[in-house]
Design an enzyme around this catalytic site. Structure first.
Site, mmCIF file in Angstrom:
data_model
loop_
_atom_site.group_PDB
_atom_site.id
_atom_site.type_symbol
_atom_site.label_atom_id
_atom_site.label_comp_id
_atom_site.label_asym_id
_atom_site.label_seq_id
_atom_site.Cartn_x
_atom_site.Cartn_y
_atom_site.Cartn_z
ATOM 1 N N LYS A 1 25.403 8.843 -44.481
ATOM 2 C CA LYS A 1 25.347 10.278 -44.199
ATOM 3 C C LYS A 1 26.533 10.971 -44.844
ATOM 4 O O LYS A 1 27.686 10.614 -44.596
ATOM 5 C CB LYS A 1 25.338 10.537 -42.691
ATOM 6 C CG LYS A 1 25.326 12.037 -42.318
ATOM 7 C CD LYS A 1 25.199 12.243 -40.824
ATOM 8 C CE LYS A 1 25.306 13.712 -40.445
ATOM 9 N NZ LYS A 1 25.169 13.932 -38.973
ATOM 10 N N LYS B 1 29.168 7.488 -41.988
ATOM 11 C CA LYS B 1 29.181 8.921 -42.307
ATOM 12 C C LYS B 1 30.549 9.276 -42.862
ATOM 13 O O LYS B 1 31.572 8.790 -42.385
ATOM 14 C CB LYS B 1 28.869 9.706 -41.036
ATOM 15 C CG LYS B 1 28.969 11.216 -41.130
ATOM 16 C CD LYS B 1 28.606 11.832 -39.774
ATOM 17 C CE LYS B 1 28.927 13.323 -39.727
ATOM 18 N NZ LYS B 1 28.606 13.904 -38.393
ATOM 19 N N ASP C 1 26.949 10.565 -33.073
ATOM 20 C CA ASP C 1 27.928 10.470 -34.160
ATOM 21 C C ASP C 1 29.324 10.360 -33.544
ATOM 22 O O ASP C 1 29.775 11.289 -32.863
ATOM 23 C CB ASP C 1 27.879 11.717 -35.049
ATOM 24 C CG ASP C 1 26.603 11.803 -35.889
ATOM 25 O OD1 ASP C 1 25.636 11.078 -35.580
ATOM 26 O OD2 ASP C 1 26.581 12.605 -36.836
#
Length: 292
Positions: free
Chosen positions: A237, A201, A137
């Protein structure tokens, strides 16, 4: 690559009023998804996260140990998707979860600010992967987004993507709470996907405004539009501030309604959370559970 020109192939974002109207509509629909079945799926979509300055080998080992113990304690519930930690703890988690199908996620690339040299970002990502991370990430450079340097922001993602094996899942955090407007959130999402992200995300969880349903609506619409043009499915996400089963059900509903059932798998939908895990377990089991 001239990413800013590629953005011209996509239409503008909805207005704030249109987004608010859609969130209200989806909030009403989400009531139907406050079920044990949906909560169970949402639990299985969690990236169980610890990203604190107080993390240690001991504390991270304990979290991973509990995640492994979950397989025996709750065999009727699919386990969380992954454990998400800082890069120095990738090996620690790897040792603890060895022999299971637990995935290892590492934040990297100058998390949470993304304010360091690109070479340092790429090196940190590479080291996390070398130590055993299955998923990475990273944070899109928000400063470059806010000042209109879209090509530079996307090129950083492209460079990091090129440094990773294709079987490594790359999630790009757009820090939607800092971008604020639907248009900037849409652009950041599209740029991330165009540059090779496997997921977009919402948030790092390190600033005041984390995941919001409004940002999720804009991001999921961008994912849908990108899929219609490219044929490539990119995941979503939600992270930061997702605490209750009702929160999880709302994000599930947003994905269900905008992207469709094909996205309701842990390959394309994740929740970054810590406190939500116990709260979802409580909802699933029907009595208070404090496992983590």
């Amino acid at each position: 690559m001239e990413y800013a020109k590629l953005l011209q192939e996509y239409g503008p974002a909805q207005s704030e009023a249109q987004v608010a109207e859609e969130v209200a509509r989806l909030g009403e629909i989400a009531v139907r998804n406050r079920t044990t079945e949906v909560y169970t799926f949402c639990y299985s979509a969690i990236d169980l996260t610890t990203l604190s300055c107080t993390d240690s080998v001991e504390s991270v080992t304990e979290l991973a140990r509990k995640a492994v113990e979950f397989y025996e304690r709750f065999p009727h519930i699919p386990n969380v998707a992954s454990i998400c930690i800082y890069p120095p703890f990738v090996e620690t988690v790897g040792v603890a979860v060895d022999g299971t199908d637990m995935r290892i996620t590492s934040v990297a690339g100058g998390f949470p600010s993304s304010q360091t040299f690109l070479e340092v970002k790429a090196l940190e990502v590479g080291m996390a992967i070398e130590n055993g991370a299955d998923e990475i990430d990273i944070v899109l450079n928000v400063g470059k987004m806010l000042t209109g340097h879209y090509d530079e922001a996307a090129s950083e993602v492209e460079t990091i993507r090129a440094e990773t094996d294709r079987d490594v899942v790359l999630k790009v955090i757009i820090e939607s709470g800092a971008l604020r407007t639907p248009e900037l959130i849409r652009r950041a999402s599209l740029l991330s996907m165009l540059a090779g992200a496997d997921f977009v995300k919402t948030s790092t969880g390190k600033i005041d405004v984390a995941a919001t349903p409004e940002a999720a609506v804009v991001m999921c619409r961008a994912i849908r539009d990108y899929f219609e043009k490219s044929g490539r499915r990119v995941g979503f996400k939600a992270a930061g501030g997702v605490r209750t089963p009702e929160d999880a059900a709302l994000y599930y509903t947003i994905v269900e309604e905008i992207l469709g059932p094909d996205w309701l798998t842990t390959d394309l939908f994740r929740i970054g959370a810590s406190s939500a895990a116990n709260n979802l377990l409580t909802a699933i089991e029907g009595h208070p559970v404090k496992f983590f």
